[in-house]
Design a protein around this motif. Structure first.
Motif, PDB file in Angstrom:
ATOM      1  N   ALA A  72      48.414 -78.779 -39.016  1.00  0.00           N
ATOM      2  CA  ALA A  72      49.517 -79.626 -39.618  1.00  0.00           C
ATOM      3  C   ALA A  72      49.483 -81.160 -38.881  1.00  0.00           C
ATOM      4  N   ALA A  73      48.982 -81.014 -37.442  1.00  0.00           N
ATOM      5  CA  ALA A  73      48.717 -82.188 -36.772  1.00  0.00           C
ATOM      6  C   ALA A  73      47.753 -83.178 -37.107  1.00  0.00           C
ATOM      7  N   ALA A  74      46.871 -82.530 -37.883  1.00  0.00           N
ATOM      8  CA  ALA A  74      45.478 -83.250 -38.452  1.00  0.00           C
ATOM      9  C   ALA A  74      45.375 -83.406 -39.834  1.00  0.00           C
ATOM     10  N   ALA A  75      46.480 -82.999 -40.638  1.00  0.00           N
ATOM     11  CA  ALA A  75      46.620 -82.913 -42.187  1.00  0.00           C
ATOM     12  C   ALA A  75      46.709 -84.369 -42.726  1.00  0.00           C
ATOM     13  N   ARG A  76      45.782 -84.628 -43.730  1.00  0.00           N
ATOM     14  CA  ARG A  76      45.623 -85.917 -44.481  1.00  0.00           C
ATOM     15  C   ARG A  76      46.964 -86.236 -45.333  1.00  0.00           C
ATOM     16  N   THR A  77      47.540 -85.130 -45.541  1.00  0.00           N
ATOM     17  CA  THR A  77      48.742 -85.589 -46.555  1.00  0.00           C
ATOM     18  C   THR A  77      50.097 -84.917 -46.006  1.00  0.00           C
TER      19      THR A  77
END
Length: 212
Positions: A72-77
């Motif tokens: 979640a911390a690195a999600a693009r969208t």
């Protein structure tokens, strides 16, 4: 309303990690599948074996919380971020059920859970940075492997341990649903060598957590 900053996000992740690893288990929202199923008397070897399996399952849920938080911390969208956060909330039920069963068995979670959480968060963040479709692919591969080991536990729990068996069966069903969700949202298939490495790493973790 104040705009959330990068520091707010990291503070939230740190708070979540401390609650999952060191705090009392989250209460969850769903009652334990064990319900009113009566417990049975075990000899010491059976009790220790059941506790070892449930400790593995508890640590697996600690790792799931960390993986989803990292992804979640690195999600693009924002869509994928929301899906990861929702999946983590659903896994809180599993964490609570396993913690409760461990207490009933007179045992405790793994002493190495802080280490497992840190490693899993890093892996989740790396998967997120690779892109949302790869991140979803990692969810599918992870959940398929977890489902397989939970089904194996159904066969190896001590005879008569229907309380643990009810919990594990529900967890396996939920993990399969999470894997299907990832596929529906466009997961890319994780290469076989990566899946083999994941399985090897999980095997090492399970061997250690069964005892520690």
């Amino acid at each position: 309303m104040r705009q959330k900053t990068l520091y707010d996000g990291w503070l939230t992740n740190i708070d979540q990690a401390l609650r999952v690893v060191l705090g009392p288990p989250p209460g969850g929202t769903a009652p334990s599948p064990a319900g009113d199923t009566p417990d049975v008397e075990f000899d010491e070897d059976q009790r220790r074996h059941a506790a070892g399996l449930m400790r593995i399952n508890h640590t697996g849920e600690v790792c799931a919380q960390a993986l989803y938080a990292g992804q979640a911390a690195a999600a693009r969208t924002s869509k994928v971020r929301t899906e990861m956060e929702q999946a983590a909330r659903e896994e809180e039920d599993h964490l609570a059920w396993c913690a409760e069963r461990l207490e009933e068995l007179g045992s405790r979670p793994s002493l190495l859970n802080p280490l497992w959480y840190a490693g899993s968060f890093s892996i989740g963040a790396a998967a997120g940075l690779a892109g949302d479709r790869w991140s979803l692919g990692f969810v599918e591969a992870t959940e398929r492997q977890v489902e397989a080991h939970l089904n194996d536990h159904l066969d190896t729990l001590p005879p008569g341990d229907e309380r643990s068996r009810a919990i594990v069966a529900q967890m396996a069903e939920d993990e399969a649903r999470h894997a299907d969700m990832a596929v529906e949202h466009g997961a890319r298939t994780v290469p076989a060598p990566v899946q083999q490495l994941m399985a090897f790493t999980a095997g090492v973790m399970k061997a250690i957590v069964y005892r520690v």
